[in-house]
Scaffold this active site. Structure first.
Site, PDB file in Angstrom:
ATOM      1  N   LEU A  20       0.725  -1.474   0.019  1.00  0.00           N
ATOM      2  CA  LEU A  20       0.009   0.128  -0.029  1.00  0.00           C
ATOM      3  C   LEU A  20       0.868   1.311   0.082  1.00  0.00           C
ATOM      4  CD1 LEU A  20      -2.936  -0.982   2.838  1.00  0.00           C
ATOM      5  CD2 LEU A  20      -3.066  -0.720  -0.027  1.00  0.00           C
ATOM      6  N   PHE A  25      10.702   3.881   7.679  1.00  0.00           N
ATOM      7  CA  PHE A  25      11.141   2.560   8.513  1.00  0.00           C
ATOM      8  C   PHE A  25      10.347   1.191   7.945  1.00  0.00           C
ATOM      9  CE2 PHE A  25      13.139   5.529  11.148  1.00  0.00           C
ATOM     10  CZ  PHE A  25      12.037   6.677  11.457  1.00  0.00           C
ATOM     11  N   GLY A  26       9.486   1.378   6.916  1.00  0.00           N
ATOM     12  CA  GLY A  26       9.330   0.019   6.568  1.00  0.00           C
ATOM     13  C   GLY A  26       7.971   0.099   5.621  1.00  0.00           C
ATOM     14  N   LYS A  43       1.640  -2.839   8.687  1.00  0.00           N
ATOM     15  CA  LYS A  43       2.833  -1.842   8.552  1.00  0.00           C
ATOM     16  C   LYS A  43       4.100  -2.565   9.177  1.00  0.00           C
ATOM     17  CE  LYS A  43       4.308   2.914   8.605  1.00  0.00           C
ATOM     18  NZ  LYS A  43       4.087   4.509   8.681  1.00  0.00           N
ATOM     19  N   ASP A 137       0.863  17.404  13.034  1.00  0.00           N
ATOM     20  CA  ASP A 137       1.459  17.376  11.696  1.00  0.00           C
ATOM     21  C   ASP A 137       0.028  16.951  10.749  1.00  0.00           C
ATOM     22  OD1 ASP A 137       4.174  15.214  10.358  1.00  0.00           O
ATOM     23  OD2 ASP A 137       3.065  17.037   9.971  1.00  0.00           O
TER      24      ASP A 137
HETATM   25  C1  AK6 Z   1      -2.747   4.864  13.018  1.00  0.00           C
HETATM   26  O1  AK6 Z   1      -1.775   5.004  11.923  1.00  0.00           O
HETATM   27  C2  AK6 Z   1      -0.344   4.948  12.230  1.00  0.00           C
HETATM   28  C3  AK6 Z   1       0.202   4.782  13.583  1.00  0.00           C
HETATM   29  C4  AK6 Z   1       1.586   4.527  13.644  1.00  0.00           C
HETATM   30  C5  AK6 Z   1       2.363   4.804  12.392  1.00  0.00           C
HETATM   31  C6  AK6 Z   1       3.669   4.558  12.433  1.00  0.00           C
HETATM   32  O2  AK6 Z   1       4.383   4.196  11.609  1.00  0.00           O
HETATM   33  N1  AK6 Z   1       4.369   5.085  13.636  1.00  0.00           N
HETATM   34  C7  AK6 Z   1       5.727   5.287  13.837  1.00  0.00           C
HETATM   35  C8  AK6 Z   1       6.854   4.375  13.118  1.00  0.00           C
HETATM   36  C9  AK6 Z   1       8.143   4.336  13.366  1.00  0.00           C
HETATM   37  C10 AK6 Z   1       8.555   5.490  14.373  1.00  0.00           C
HETATM   38  C11 AK6 Z   1       7.576   6.095  15.223  1.00  0.00           C
HETATM   39  C12 AK6 Z   1       6.238   6.184  14.954  1.00  0.00           C
HETATM   40  C13 AK6 Z   1       1.763   5.006  11.100  1.00  0.00           C
HETATM   41  C14 AK6 Z   1       0.404   5.069  11.111  1.00  0.00           C
HETATM   42  N2  AK6 Z   1      -0.394   5.361   9.862  1.00  0.00           N
HETATM   43  C15 AK6 Z   1       0.168   5.157   8.812  1.00  0.00           C
HETATM   44  O3  AK6 Z   1       1.433   4.776   8.445  1.00  0.00           O
HETATM   45  C16 AK6 Z   1      -0.920   5.452   7.798  1.00  0.00           C
HETATM   46  C17 AK6 Z   1      -0.582   4.806   6.599  1.00  0.00           C
HETATM   47  S1  AK6 Z   1      -0.487   3.098   6.606  1.00  0.00           S
HETATM   48  C18 AK6 Z   1      -2.135   2.569   6.530  1.00  0.00           C
HETATM   49  C19 AK6 Z   1      -2.799   2.655   5.437  1.00  0.00           C
HETATM   50  C20 AK6 Z   1      -4.361   2.475   5.419  1.00  0.00           C
HETATM   51  N3  AK6 Z   1      -5.103   2.608   4.648  1.00  0.00           N
HETATM   52  C21 AK6 Z   1      -4.498   2.622   3.288  1.00  0.00           C
HETATM   53  N4  AK6 Z   1      -5.281   2.929   2.176  1.00  0.00           N
HETATM   54  C22 AK6 Z   1      -4.524   3.326   1.073  1.00  0.00           C
HETATM   55  C23 AK6 Z   1      -3.038   3.402   1.596  1.00  0.00           C
HETATM   56  C24 AK6 Z   1      -3.574   2.934   3.073  1.00  0.00           C
HETATM   57  C25 AK6 Z   1      -2.330   2.945   4.314  1.00  0.00           C
END
Ligand code: AK6
Length: 274
Positions: A20, A25-26, A43, A137
């Site tokens: 998606l 980070f991934g 994720k 953000d």
């Molecule tokens: C609550 O959400 C999140 C919570 C945590 C993190 C995160 O990565 N945190 C982090 C990472 C590393 C260090 C520190 C903090 C990311 C998200 N959210 C997303 O990443 C949204 C796109 S992914 C999902 C998604 C859904 N539905 C879609 N439809 C089309 C594409 C798509 C993409």
């Protein structure tokens, strides 16, 4: 046995589908939980990379924050699990994808569409602020669209508990930041009110209000609140007033989220309150 809370998820509980998105980070994959056939976004984060960037604590805090947030306009984090080298976040899947692609495709949104999005965002942000969470953000890249066209605030890479003065490494764009944050001052939940104004402008005009060639120029335009509406766009007076009430230098002077739904322009353009 049914009803017993699942102890821990694991990768083999899911069928993995198409990618998606690719994150820092991934990557994120469409996935389906095998027993329930429930569709999620999975994720995958690499521990090594998180350690290198020293963001494990941020991820832990975020997972903690997310675990308590339940709102139709906030993307759910259902849970997480990990193995030796990776951490997996089980996220809600937003069926209509990324809002910024919509924005790119259409160039800009109508005043009605924008007003509806503003109501949804104001509700989600009010909910967060009631739990002393500020997002900091809110920009098109962090917004997704659900199956019925509803907006979902999707990325909490920067959410913190208010008030907070932690200097935000200004790596990303400055466009959505309020004066107090670009000046590195103490800031509170009013930063999200400012971002709402920036978004309203970008949705109806097609680009952010303080866009400029360089960081410095953007910085100056933000701290001076150098707000201009392109004449040729004939943005309604109501829309301009709504934006002007949010893009106010003094954080306390910004239109409160609780008053967003009562603004005349919103009342005129948003669909009936559901
Ligand atoms: C609550 O959400 C999140 C919570 C945590 C993190 C995160 O990565 N945190 C982090 C990472 C590393 C260090 C520190 C903090 C990311 C998200 N959210 C997303 O990443 C949204 C796109 S992914 C999902 C998604 C859904 N539905 C879609 N439809 C089309 C594409 C798509 C993409």
């Amino acid at each position: 046995p049914g009803g017993v809370e699942k102890l821990a998820w694991q990768l083999s509980d899911f069928d993995i589908g198409k990618p998606l998105g690719k994150g820092k980070f991934g990557n994120v994959y469409l996935a389906r939980e095998k027993k329930s056939q429930f569709i999620v976004a999975l994720k995958v984060l690499f521990k090594a990379q998180l350690q290198q960037s020293n963001v494990e604590h941020q991820l832990r805090r975020e997972v903690e924050i997310q675990a308590h947030l339940r709102h139709p306009n906030i993307l759910r984090l259902y849970g997480y699990f990990y193995d030796k080298e990776k951490i997996y976040l089980i996220l809600e899947y937003a069926a209509k994808g990324e809002l910024y692609r919509e924005l790119q495709k259409n160039g800009k949104f109508s005043e009605k569409q924008t007003a509806n999005y503003m109501v949804q965002l104001a509700r989600a942000l009010s909910y967060c602020h009631a739990k002393h969470v500020i997002h900091r953000d809110i920009k098109p890249e962090n917004l997704l669209i659900g199956l019925s066209g509803e907006l979902k605030i999707a990325d909490f890479g920067w959410s913190v508990h208010a008030p907070n003065s932690r200097r935000r490494t200004l790596c990303g764009t400055l466009d959505y930041l309020p004066p107090e944050m670009v000046e590195g001052k103490e800031h509170d939940s009013a930063v999200d009110n400012w971002s709402l104004g920036v978004l309203a402008y970008e949705f109806m005009v097609g680009g952010p209000p303080f866009e400029a060639p360089g960081h410095q120029d953007t910085y100056r335009r933000i701290v001076r609140v150098d707000l201009k509406f392109p004449e040729e766009l004939c943005l309604s007076d109501g829309a301009q007033d709504f934006i002007r009430q949010l893009l106010v230098k003094d954080p306390q002077g910004r239109l409160p989220l609780s008053k967003v739904e009562e603004h005349p322009w919103i009342l005129k353009n948003a669909d009936e309150v559901v």
